[in-house]
Each structure stands twice: as C-alpha cells, then as structure tokens.
Design an enzyme around this catalytic site. Structure first.
Site, PDB file in Angstrom:
ATOM      1  N   GLU A 226      48.556  37.994  43.809  1.00 57.06           N
ATOM      2  CA  GLU A 226      47.543  37.759  44.840  1.00 57.06           C
ATOM      3  C   GLU A 226      47.682  36.274  45.131  1.00 57.06           C
ATOM      4  O   GLU A 226      47.989  35.505  44.224  1.00 57.06           O
ATOM      5  CB  GLU A 226      46.114  38.008  44.322  1.00 57.06           C
ATOM      6  CG  GLU A 226      45.808  39.456  44.033  1.00 57.06           C
ATOM      7  CD  GLU A 226      44.416  39.647  43.392  1.00 57.06           C
ATOM      8  OE1 GLU A 226      43.573  38.733  43.430  1.00 57.06           O
ATOM      9  OE2 GLU A 226      44.195  40.736  42.839  1.00 57.06           O
TER      10      GLU A 226
ATOM     11  N   GLU B  28      43.692  40.771  35.466  1.00 57.25           N
ATOM     12  CA  GLU B  28      42.633  39.798  35.177  1.00 57.25           C
ATOM     13  C   GLU B  28      41.693  40.256  34.068  1.00 57.25           C
ATOM     14  O   GLU B  28      40.474  40.099  34.172  1.00 57.25           O
ATOM     15  CB  GLU B  28      41.828  39.492  36.465  1.00 57.25           C
ATOM     16  CG  GLU B  28      42.699  38.954  37.584  1.00 57.25           C
ATOM     17  CD  GLU B  28      41.896  38.287  38.702  1.00 57.25           C
ATOM     18  OE1 GLU B  28      40.663  38.206  38.578  1.00 57.25           O
ATOM     19  OE2 GLU B  28      42.532  37.829  39.666  1.00 57.25           O
TER      20      GLU B  28
ATOM     21  N   ARG C 123      36.987  43.996  29.888  1.00 53.78           N
ATOM     22  CA  ARG C 123      37.059  42.715  29.175  1.00 53.78           C
ATOM     23  C   ARG C 123      35.861  42.493  28.240  1.00 53.78           C
ATOM     24  O   ARG C 123      35.951  41.762  27.277  1.00 53.78           O
ATOM     25  CB  ARG C 123      37.195  41.553  30.171  1.00 53.78           C
ATOM     26  CG  ARG C 123      35.950  41.189  30.943  1.00 53.78           C
ATOM     27  CD  ARG C 123      36.127  39.848  31.647  1.00 53.78           C
ATOM     28  NE  ARG C 123      37.113  39.909  32.708  1.00 53.78           N
ATOM     29  CZ  ARG C 123      36.831  40.170  33.992  1.00 53.78           C
ATOM     30  NH1 ARG C 123      35.593  40.389  34.385  1.00 53.78           N
ATOM     31  NH2 ARG C 123      37.787  40.203  34.901  1.00 53.78           N
TER      32      ARG C 123
ATOM     33  N   ILE D 132      40.861  48.658  31.151  1.00 53.58           N
ATOM     34  CA  ILE D 132      40.537  47.919  29.931  1.00 53.58           C
ATOM     35  C   ILE D 132      39.422  46.945  30.292  1.00 53.58           C
ATOM     36  O   ILE D 132      39.595  46.079  31.148  1.00 53.58           O
ATOM     37  CB  ILE D 132      41.789  47.191  29.384  1.00 53.58           C
ATOM     38  CG1 ILE D 132      42.862  48.231  28.997  1.00 53.58           C
ATOM     39  CG2 ILE D 132      41.414  46.316  28.193  1.00 53.58           C
ATOM     40  CD1 ILE D 132      44.238  47.641  28.707  1.00 53.58           C
TER      41      ILE D 132
ATOM     42  N   SER E 222      36.866  52.841  37.273  1.00 50.42           N
ATOM     43  CA  SER E 222      36.135  53.379  36.124  1.00 50.42           C
ATOM     44  C   SER E 222      37.006  53.538  34.880  1.00 50.42           C
ATOM     45  O   SER E 222      36.488  53.700  33.778  1.00 50.42           O
ATOM     46  CB  SER E 222      35.508  54.713  36.497  1.00 50.42           C
ATOM     47  OG  SER E 222      36.523  55.595  36.938  1.00 50.42           O
TER      48      SER E 222
ATOM     49  N   ASP F   3      43.884  33.017  37.345  1.00 53.73           N
ATOM     50  CA  ASP F   3      44.350  31.634  37.190  1.00 53.73           C
ATOM     51  C   ASP F   3      43.245  30.810  36.529  1.00 53.73           C
ATOM     52  O   ASP F   3      42.395  30.244  37.206  1.00 53.73           O
ATOM     53  CB  ASP F   3      44.711  31.082  38.573  1.00 53.73           C
ATOM     54  CG  ASP F   3      45.264  29.660  38.490  1.00 53.73           C
ATOM     55  OD1 ASP F   3      45.878  29.325  37.459  1.00 53.73           O
ATOM     56  OD2 ASP F   3      45.074  28.897  39.454  1.00 53.73           O
TER      57      ASP F   3
END
Ligand SMILES: *[C@@H]1O[C@H](CO)[C@@H](O)[C@H](O)[C@H]1NC(C)=O
Ligand SMILES: *[C@@H]1O[C@H](CO)[C@@H](O)[C@H](O)[C@H]1NC(C)=O
Ligand SMILES: *[C@@H]1O[C@H](CO)[C@@H](O)[C@H](O)[C@H]1NC(C)=O
Ligand SMILES: *[C@@H]1O[C@H](CO)[C@@H](O)[C@H](O)[C@H]1NC(C)=O
Length: 269
Positions: A248, A147, A113, A111, A108, A188
């Site tokens: 990952e 991500e 997106r 940042i 929660s 990626d």
C-alpha cells in the site's frame, strides 16, 4: 485496415499467451517463461470489507479498463470468498495482463493482534483461498497477514503470522500447486520496523516469507522519493533475501490528495 486488424489479432494473442506464471528467485519476481524481471505496478482493489471484489463481474468490467489506463499489472485484494466463482473476473484480469496478490484472511477470520492465535479455523480459511486462487495462472501469491503488529505491544502476533507463512508454504508444496509466494504486509511503525522485517527473513528457507509487503503512507503532498522517506526505507532492505515491495502506498493524512485533483475526468467517472 486489414493490416491493422491483423496486427490487433496478433497483439491480442500474444497478450493472452503472455499470461504465464510469475516466479520468485532471490530478491526479484520473474516471468517464468523467459526469466525477464517482472516489475509490479500495483493497485489495492477492495471496495468493502465484506464484499469479494473478484466475484463481481459487473464491477470487474467497469474497473479493469481503468486499471489498464493506469498501466496496472497487479492488484492486491484483501478479502476473497473462497467458495464464490472468480472465473470471470480472473479471466478479465488475465486479458488485461493483470496479476493478483490476495490476502488470505477476512475481516472476521484473521490473526487478531489483541488476542493472536493460529488455529484450525484460520488454517482452513487460508487453505480454502489458496485452493481457489491456485487455479489461475495470474495469481502471484498471498499475504498471510496484514499489519498484525502495529506497535511495540502487539508484536506477539508476529509469531502466529510466521507460523501461518510456514504452514501455507508447506501446504502449497504438499498439494503440488505451482509455485506461489506467501508473504506478509507490514504497517510502517518506526519502533518495530527493522526487527519485524528481520524476524520474517531469518531462519530456514521454509520458515521465512517469500516476499515482504510494505504499507507506507509517508509520501504526502508534493514530495519526492528522498523527501518522502521512500529512499531511506528502500535502502534499509539492501540485504533482504526476498523481494520487497510497497503493498500500500501514498498518503493518508493530506486531503484532498493532489493527484486526485488533477486526475483526468475519464478516471473519475
Ligand atoms: C518475457 O515474457 C513476458 C510475458 O510473457 C513479456 O512481457 C516479455 O516481453 C518477455 N521478455 C522478453 C525479453 O522476451
Ligand atoms: C498456465 O501456465 C502454464 C505454464 O506456462 C501453461 O502450461 C498452462 O497452459 C497455463 N494454464 C492456463 C489455464 O492458462
Ligand atoms: C460466498 O459465496 C457463496 C457462493 O456464491 C455464497 O453462497 C455465500 O453466501 C458467500 N459467502 C459470503 C460470506 O458472502
Ligand atoms: C548490508 O550488509 C553489509 C555487509 O555486511 C553491511 O555493511 C550493511 O550495513 C548492510 N546494510 C543494511 C541496510 O543492513
């Protein structure tokens, strides 16, 4: 018998004393006591988006021996409750020779997106996690974002991620904490991968990431280092100025994963 007990005691003492902080110099991680390079052998450890895996000593007791079987020496956690007690899990990890890199956000408080901001609430959340985990010598560092950009149209968020990196590096210094890295973990995405990586590694030293984490899922099925794309992806970082590692890795399209099928039964229980 006596000899092997003695040996065991010696080994245990060495293992605990060996838990000295990891430091970053140039593009590599090192043990701080002897300048030997530290190679990460990591596992992502998070079983739900809202439960803190390092506040659950029962789970840590169950899972850490399995991590040891895998020869893990670092785990990545994604969500920490900054006010929970982590001493027991951190101690168990230390005894197992395992370091921690943790994300600073929560489900929660992150940042976003789609509507990115770097604000006081996030600053408070991030610094609270740093305050908590800085107590432990086996904390290597933190991810200031994960991500955030995952397409050409979501790259605006990276400016906020970079601001978060800058502010958290400054905070660690101001608080007089020992040196801990602040990095970013990227998706990626071929259209943005080069620019994104370069953006986080340009300008002054106090503005750039301390390390760059790559979330990469192109090793699918019975592949190889070259065939999976890992080789090319790695070579792209030849001139990067800070450490780069897979934050990952594996495959998220093939099911079941071959390595799971052949996994020894002790690991699956
Ligand atoms: C350096 O220290 C680490 C842990 O403290 C240890 O694992 C490693 O073997 C040491 N390296 C050398 C060359 O003594
Ligand atoms: C953390 O590491 C430092 C430097 O190696 C050492 O002096 C200190 O005793 C360690 N702290 C703990 C709690 O192990
Ligand atoms: C965080 O931990 C504290 C202390 O154990 C607890 O009171 C609080 O409910 C936890 N918060 C969440 C969101 O789980
Ligand atoms: C690294 O720098 C060298 C020298 O400037 C350049 O020739 C090479 O293309 C660069 N490699 C990458 C992967 O950017």
């Amino acid at each position: 018998m006596k000899l092997s007990l003695l040996l065991l005691a010696t080994v245990t003492r060495v293992a605990i004393a060996a838990m000295d902080p990891i430091v970053i110099k140039g593009t590599k991680f090192y043990y701080s006591n002897n300048q030997t390079q530290f190679f990460l052998r990591g596992v992502a450890y998070q079983y739900s988006q809202t439960e803190d895996p390092l506040a659950d000593a029962t789970a840590c007791k169950r899972d850490i021996p399995i991590m040891q079987e895998l020869r893990t020496n670092v785990i990545r956690t994604y969500y920490i409750n900054a006010t929970a007690d982590h001493s027991e899990c951190m101690k168990l990890l230390e005894e197992a020779g395992i370091y921690v890199v943790s994300d600073l956000s929560s489900t929660s408080e992150a940042i976003n997106r789609d509507d990115p901001e770097w604000n006081v609430a996030l600053y408070d959340r991030y610094t609270a996690v740093i305050d908590e985990l800085s107590q432990y010598n086996n904390t290597i560092g933190f991810f200031a974002g994960n991500e955030i950009a995952n397409s050409v149209t979501t790259t605006d968020g990276m400016a906020y991620a970079k601001a978060a990196v800058r502010d958290m590096k400054k905070y660690i210094k101001e608080m007089g904490y020992r040196s801990m890295g602040v990095g970013y973990a990227t998706a990626d995405v071929s259209a943005i991968r080069t620019d994104l990586a370069n953006y986080l590694d340009c300008e002054a030293e106090d503005e750039i990431v301390d390390f760059f984490g790559y979330n990469i899922y192109s090793w699918c099925g019975d592949s190889t280092y070259a065939e999976s794309g890992y080789k090319v992806r790695t070579e792209e970082f030849a001139n990067y100025t800070v450490p780069v590692f897979f934050a990952e890795y594996g495959c998220n399209t093939v099911s079941p994963v071959p390595s799971l099928r052949s996994r020894p039964s002790t690991v699956t229980t």
